[in-house]
Enzyme design. Structure first.
Site, PDB file in Angstrom:
ATOM      1  N   LYS A  64       0.827  -1.206   0.000  1.00  0.00           N
ATOM      2  CA  LYS A  64       0.000   0.000   0.000  1.00  0.00           C
ATOM      3  C   LYS A  64       0.864   1.259   0.000  1.00  0.00           C
ATOM      4  CE  LYS A  64      -4.071  -2.125   2.081  1.00  0.00           C
ATOM      5  NZ  LYS A  64      -3.581  -3.503   1.904  1.00  0.00           N
ATOM      6  N   LYS A  79      -2.049   0.705   9.810  1.00  0.00           N
ATOM      7  CA  LYS A  79      -2.507  -0.252   8.799  1.00  0.00           C
ATOM      8  C   LYS A  79      -1.337  -1.074   8.274  1.00  0.00           C
ATOM      9  CE  LYS A  79      -5.863   1.098   6.063  1.00  0.00           C
ATOM     10  NZ  LYS A  79      -6.687   1.844   5.077  1.00  0.00           N
ATOM     11  N   LYS A 100     -17.311  -5.614   3.967  1.00  0.00           N
ATOM     12  CA  LYS A 100     -18.532  -5.111   3.357  1.00  0.00           C
ATOM     13  C   LYS A 100     -19.708  -6.072   3.534  1.00  0.00           C
ATOM     14  CE  LYS A 100     -15.341  -3.203   0.008  1.00  0.00           C
ATOM     15  NZ  LYS A 100     -14.708  -3.445  -1.290  1.00  0.00           N
ATOM     16  N   GLU A 128      -6.481   2.112  -1.785  1.00  0.00           N
ATOM     17  CA  GLU A 128      -5.720   0.923  -2.174  1.00  0.00           C
ATOM     18  C   GLU A 128      -6.256   0.358  -3.479  1.00  0.00           C
ATOM     19  OE1 GLU A 128      -7.564  -2.807   0.092  1.00  0.00           O
ATOM     20  OE2 GLU A 128      -6.880  -1.266   1.482  1.00  0.00           O
ATOM     21  N   ARG A 167      -7.904  -7.992  -8.411  1.00  0.00           N
ATOM     22  CA  ARG A 167      -8.649  -9.242  -8.620  1.00  0.00           C
ATOM     23  C   ARG A 167     -10.107  -8.920  -8.888  1.00  0.00           C
ATOM     24  NH1 ARG A 167     -11.497  -8.987  -3.964  1.00  0.00           N
ATOM     25  NH2 ARG A 167     -10.426  -8.238  -2.095  1.00  0.00           N
ATOM     26  N   ARG A 178     -24.931  -9.271   0.849  1.00  0.00           N
ATOM     27  CA  ARG A 178     -24.198 -10.521   1.043  1.00  0.00           C
ATOM     28  C   ARG A 178     -24.869 -11.311   2.159  1.00  0.00           C
ATOM     29  NH1 ARG A 178     -17.710  -9.172   1.011  1.00  0.00           N
ATOM     30  NH2 ARG A 178     -17.722  -7.474  -0.533  1.00  0.00           N
TER      31      ARG A 178
END
Length: 446
Positions: free
Chosen positions: A116, A158, A237, A288, A292, A338
């Site tokens: 990052k 982080k 999320k 960031e 993918r 989700r």
């Protein structure tokens, strides 16, 4: 064009990828651990190969076993899905070294942007605003103390190579620094093989905004709109939507320009996501890169009628994108919920056996990505994501109502799921009004 694809993953993403492969005439190979031997999604692939025991270190994270399965079945390409090995540059390189096509950005790009701090330098050189903080990793707790004294608390520590919401630690005062620094380093070593940490100043009342892009080898970069991913628990999320109700047309074009600059700087080919935050005063900050396919990619697909997996396979096969930016149309609004095998109150995992299953009826405006079957087991060894329900409407209200109705029709008996939690969120007045931040769950439900 790729002729036979091995999918180095498990669960609903396998069924998702095989669906596109069937439409493209590409044969597929699924892999499975002993815990997934009887999983329903395996039947969606043309072949299925055992790669080891339930322990993911010995199966889904076993690079030699996966590449061996590809070679045994004469697959010519590997798609990593998301999670597991999907962002491991060493795996992408191993796939290429074995003479197979890697579906994703090159291992060189992946290795660079896994840091990052590297991405922060990249954003700086591309004149893309990023969250204020340190440009490089800090070496000891005293550096955090010095930063805190200069810039104030709270701040975030982080992991430089973290991901999936792991390795993000809030520091509220100087006396917390030592313990939190040691904890973050420990998590980094165990989960990501790197203890390097950097500091970000806390963005107050942020909203999580990300840009989905696809870029080929011929200089074409297409942006598929933004996604709002502010509804989270533990930095992971739960509900995503597109477009964001708070992003104006002018801001969207600004974010698209930022994305194009970053893609050019990264020399990125494939599908990816630029994640960022919007502060309460309306400033946007790059955070960031996710190199993918995203779990929430279906939201952008529903909104733009684009098959992102198809784009990935075309790009990996050396073909140019079959469309341009001017061809992209955002139609209405899309929202995804989700569904996890978790307690809806505590969000603790709830593995077990599904004794009864009822799915909502899908169609043009409702999609359910899942790998579920009645009388099947949800093992305790892996991520508890069960399904994603994505609804589209002519506007946000219609999409939200479609999603609520679908979740009410969705029944999974035998294990606990987050369906009721999703309904509580969707029914909350602040969500209905689009008035929320990443702290929504804590502030609204405690």
């Amino acid at each position: 064009m790729i002729k036979k694809l091995l999918i180095a993953n498990r669960g609903e993403v396998v069924a998702r990828i095989t669906r596109t492969c069937r439409e493209m005439g590409i044969k597929t190979v699924a892999v499975f651990s002993e815990a997934d031997r009887d999983a329903a999604y395996l039947s969606t692939a043309d072949e299925a190969v055992s790669i080891g025991p339930a322990n993911p270190l010995l199966s889904y994270l076993n690079m030699d076993a996966i590449i061996g399965a590809a070679q045994t079945t004469n697959a010519d390409a590997v798609h990593p899905g998301y999670g597991f090995l999907s962002e491991r540059a060493i795996f992408a390189q191993a796939v290429s070294d074995a003479g197979l096509t890697w579906v994703g950005p090159s291992s060189t790009v992946m290795k660079r942007i896994s840091s990052k701090c590297y991405c922060r330098h990249l954003a700086d050189s591309a004149d893309v605003p990023f969250i204020p903080g340190t440009m490089d990793p800090v070496n000891d707790p005293q550096e955090v103390v010095v930063f805190g004294r200069k810039h104030g608390y709270p701040l975030l520590l982080k992991l430089d190579k973290g991901g999936g919401g792991k390795g993000i630690e809030r520091v509220d005062s100087e006396d917390q620094v030592e313990a939190i620094f040691q904890r973050a380093c420990s998590i980094g070593n165990m989960a990501f093989g790197s203890s390097a940490c950097y500091i970000e100043q806390l963005v107050h009342q942020p909203r999580h905004i990300e840009i989905q892009f696809v870029a080929d080898d011929y200089g074409n970069c297409v942006l598929l709109g933004e996604r709002e991913c502010s509804i989270q628990r533990r930095h992971q999320k739960i509900i995503e939507e597109a477009p964001s109700v708070i992003v104006t047309d002018d801001e969207r074009q600004m974010l698209f320009e930022y994305a194009r600059r970053m893609v050019r700087k990264m020399e990125y080919h494939g599908a990816g996501t630029l994640e960022g935050l919007r502060s309460e005063d309306g400033n946007y900050y790059f955070m960031e890169v996710n190199a993918r396919l995203q779990v929430e990619h279906g939201v952008s697909e529903m909104l733009t009628d684009t098959d992102i997996v198809k784009c990935q396979l075309e790009i990996a096969s050396g073909q140019p994108l079959h469309f341009r930016q001017e061809d992209v149309r955002m139609r209405g609004h899309a929202i995804e919920a989700r569904i996890y095998a978790e307690d809806p109150e505590t969000f603790l995992p709830s593995p077990g056996k599904i004794v009864e299953l009822q799915l909502p009826e899908t169609g043009t405006n409702l999609r359910v990505d899942h790998a579920l079957q009645a009388n099947s087991s949800v093992p305790p060894y892996y991520d508890p994501l069960l399904a994603k329900v994505i609804a589209r409407g002519q506007n946000r209200t219609e999409a939200r109502n479609h999603l609520i109705n679908a979740l009410r029709e969705f029944r999974i008996e035998g294990i606990k799921t987050t369906i009721t939690a999703n309904l509580k969120i969707l029914g909350h007045p602040k969500f209905e009004q689009g008035d929320f931040t990443t702290a929504f769950l804590e502030e609204s439900f405690g």
